[in-house]
Enzyme design. Sequence first.
Site, PDB file in Angstrom:
ATOM      1  N   LYS A   9     -56.246 -60.737   6.174  1.00  0.00           N
ATOM      2  CA  LYS A   9     -56.128 -59.951   4.949  1.00  0.00           C
ATOM      3  C   LYS A   9     -55.746 -60.832   3.750  1.00  0.00           C
ATOM      4  CE  LYS A   9     -54.724 -55.753   7.494  1.00  0.00           C
ATOM      5  NZ  LYS A   9     -53.667 -54.720   7.625  1.00  0.00           N
ATOM      6  N   TYR A  49     -61.235 -48.040   6.050  1.00  0.00           N
ATOM      7  CA  TYR A  49     -60.009 -47.295   6.351  1.00  0.00           C
ATOM      8  C   TYR A  49     -60.220 -45.784   6.227  1.00  0.00           C
ATOM      9  CZ  TYR A  49     -57.092 -51.537   6.531  1.00  0.00           C
ATOM     10  OH  TYR A  49     -56.512 -52.737   6.886  1.00  0.00           O
ATOM     11  N   ARG A  85     -55.565 -57.210  19.784  1.00  0.00           N
ATOM     12  CA  ARG A  85     -54.520 -56.277  19.293  1.00  0.00           C
ATOM     13  C   ARG A  85     -53.143 -56.749  19.755  1.00  0.00           C
ATOM     14  NH1 ARG A  85     -55.101 -52.027  15.476  1.00  0.00           N
ATOM     15  NH2 ARG A  85     -53.606 -50.763  16.634  1.00  0.00           N
ATOM     16  N   THR A  91     -47.861 -52.783  14.018  1.00  0.00           N
ATOM     17  CA  THR A  91     -48.261 -52.678  12.610  1.00  0.00           C
ATOM     18  C   THR A  91     -47.205 -53.238  11.666  1.00  0.00           C
ATOM     19  OG1 THR A  91     -49.562 -50.703  13.135  1.00  0.00           O
ATOM     20  CG2 THR A  91     -48.983 -51.051  10.817  1.00  0.00           C
ATOM     21  N   ARG A 102     -48.119 -60.994  13.607  1.00  0.00           N
ATOM     22  CA  ARG A 102     -47.262 -60.233  12.685  1.00  0.00           C
ATOM     23  C   ARG A 102     -45.795 -60.492  12.970  1.00  0.00           C
ATOM     24  NH1 ARG A 102     -50.810 -54.658  13.337  1.00  0.00           N
ATOM     25  NH2 ARG A 102     -52.326 -55.026  11.668  1.00  0.00           N
ATOM     26  N   ASN A 112     -49.270 -57.261   6.576  1.00  0.00           N
ATOM     27  CA  ASN A 112     -49.126 -57.702   7.973  1.00  0.00           C
ATOM     28  C   ASN A 112     -50.243 -58.647   8.407  1.00  0.00           C
ATOM     29  OD1 ASN A 112     -51.175 -55.876   8.093  1.00  0.00           O
ATOM     30  ND2 ASN A 112     -50.071 -54.354   9.312  1.00  0.00           N
ATOM     31  N   HIS A 115     -56.035 -57.553  10.407  1.00  0.00           N
ATOM     32  CA  HIS A 115     -56.555 -56.301  10.953  1.00  0.00           C
ATOM     33  C   HIS A 115     -57.314 -56.625  12.234  1.00  0.00           C
ATOM     34  CE1 HIS A 115     -58.720 -52.491  11.378  1.00  0.00           C
ATOM     35  NE2 HIS A 115     -59.755 -53.246  11.693  1.00  0.00           N
ATOM     36  N   GLU A 126     -66.751 -50.931  12.630  1.00  0.00           N
ATOM     37  CA  GLU A 126     -66.206 -51.884  11.649  1.00  0.00           C
ATOM     38  C   GLU A 126     -67.056 -53.159  11.559  1.00  0.00           C
ATOM     39  OE1 GLU A 126     -62.177 -52.353  12.987  1.00  0.00           O
ATOM     40  OE2 GLU A 126     -61.616 -50.312  12.406  1.00  0.00           O
TER      41      GLU A 126
HETATM   42  O1  CDP Z   1     -53.489 -52.173  11.302  1.00  0.00           O
HETATM   43  P1  CDP Z   1     -52.958 -51.200  12.324  1.00  0.00           P
HETATM   44  O2  CDP Z   1     -54.051 -50.565  13.147  1.00  0.00           O
HETATM   45  O3  CDP Z   1     -51.868 -51.814  13.152  1.00  0.00           O
HETATM   46  O4  CDP Z   1     -52.217 -50.031  11.498  1.00  0.00           O
HETATM   47  P2  CDP Z   1     -52.733 -48.636  10.893  1.00  0.00           P
HETATM   48  O5  CDP Z   1     -51.703 -47.606  11.183  1.00  0.00           O
HETATM   49  O6  CDP Z   1     -54.146 -48.350  11.312  1.00  0.00           O
HETATM   50  O7  CDP Z   1     -52.717 -48.894   9.319  1.00  0.00           O
HETATM   51  C1  CDP Z   1     -53.707 -49.694   8.695  1.00  0.00           C
HETATM   52  C2  CDP Z   1     -53.033 -50.617   7.709  1.00  0.00           C
HETATM   53  O8  CDP Z   1     -52.484 -49.861   6.645  1.00  0.00           O
HETATM   54  C3  CDP Z   1     -51.839 -51.402   8.288  1.00  0.00           C
HETATM   55  O9  CDP Z   1     -52.244 -52.568   8.990  1.00  0.00           O
HETATM   56  C4  CDP Z   1     -51.061 -51.717   7.022  1.00  0.00           C
HETATM   57  O10 CDP Z   1     -51.576 -52.859   6.336  1.00  0.00           O
HETATM   58  C5  CDP Z   1     -51.321 -50.473   6.157  1.00  0.00           C
HETATM   59  N1  CDP Z   1     -50.225 -49.481   6.165  1.00  0.00           N
HETATM   60  C6  CDP Z   1     -49.543 -49.216   4.999  1.00  0.00           C
HETATM   61  O11 CDP Z   1     -49.827 -49.820   3.971  1.00  0.00           O
HETATM   62  N2  CDP Z   1     -48.530 -48.272   4.996  1.00  0.00           N
HETATM   63  C7  CDP Z   1     -48.220 -47.584   6.097  1.00  0.00           C
HETATM   64  N3  CDP Z   1     -47.253 -46.670   6.065  1.00  0.00           N
HETATM   65  C8  CDP Z   1     -48.915 -47.842   7.301  1.00  0.00           C
HETATM   66  C9  CDP Z   1     -49.916 -48.789   7.304  1.00  0.00           C
HETATM   67 MG    MG Z   2     -55.463 -49.102  12.708  1.00  0.00          MG
END
Ligand code: CDP
Ligand code: MG
Length: 153
Positions: A9, A49, A85, A91, A102, A112, A115, A126
């Site tokens: 990212k 997203y 993963r 996350t 992370r 973080n 992705h 994706e």
């Molecule tokens: O990336 P991951 O699948 O671990 O997490 P996600 O729950 O699918 O969320 C996607 C991305 O959104 C995260 O990797 C964070 O960069 C962001 N995020 C955020 O900005 N605020 C949150 N409360 C949760 C996630």
């Molecule tokens: Mg996700």
Amino acid sequence: MERTLVLLKPDCVQRRLVGRVFSRFEDKGLNVVALKLLRVTPELAKRHYAEHVAKGWYPTLEAFITGGPLVAMVVEGLDVIRVVREMVGATNGLNATPGTVRGDFSSSRQMNLVHASDGPESAAREIGIFFQPDEIHAYEPTIRPWLRAEDEN
Ligand code: CDP
Ligand code: MG
């Protein structure tokens, strides 16, 4: 053999961590079969997203992910979706286990660094958003006989 989409990212690029994070996937013996640097547009962010667009925090995620160039890549390997993963970690960097990307480099829920696709359907979707089929280059690493036994495929 499975494929997954990995994004390094904009925070990863800005913090000059691309090489170190990329090395982890190489060190693991995974195959990078597609790679590019690009600036994500708001439209692309909403596609990628899609599951988060309606959430209250989505606008700040979009500002973050479109805020600078990122590195997109397709990584190939056995069970690679789960493996990557796990290498990426939870996350929120504050909760991610040390030893994960992370856990080692992030102290943020949003910034973080990486992705990684979370399942076969999202990986296929994706990869299709970020790469044309002719941008993906499958190849057999010449060190393949020293990465795993013949019967592990
Ligand atoms: O990336 P991951 O699948 O671990 O997490 P996600 O729950 O699918 O969320 C996607 C991305 O959104 C995260 O990797 C964070 O960069 C962001 N995020 C955020 O900005 N605020 C949150 N409360 C949760 C996630
Ligand atoms: Mg996700």
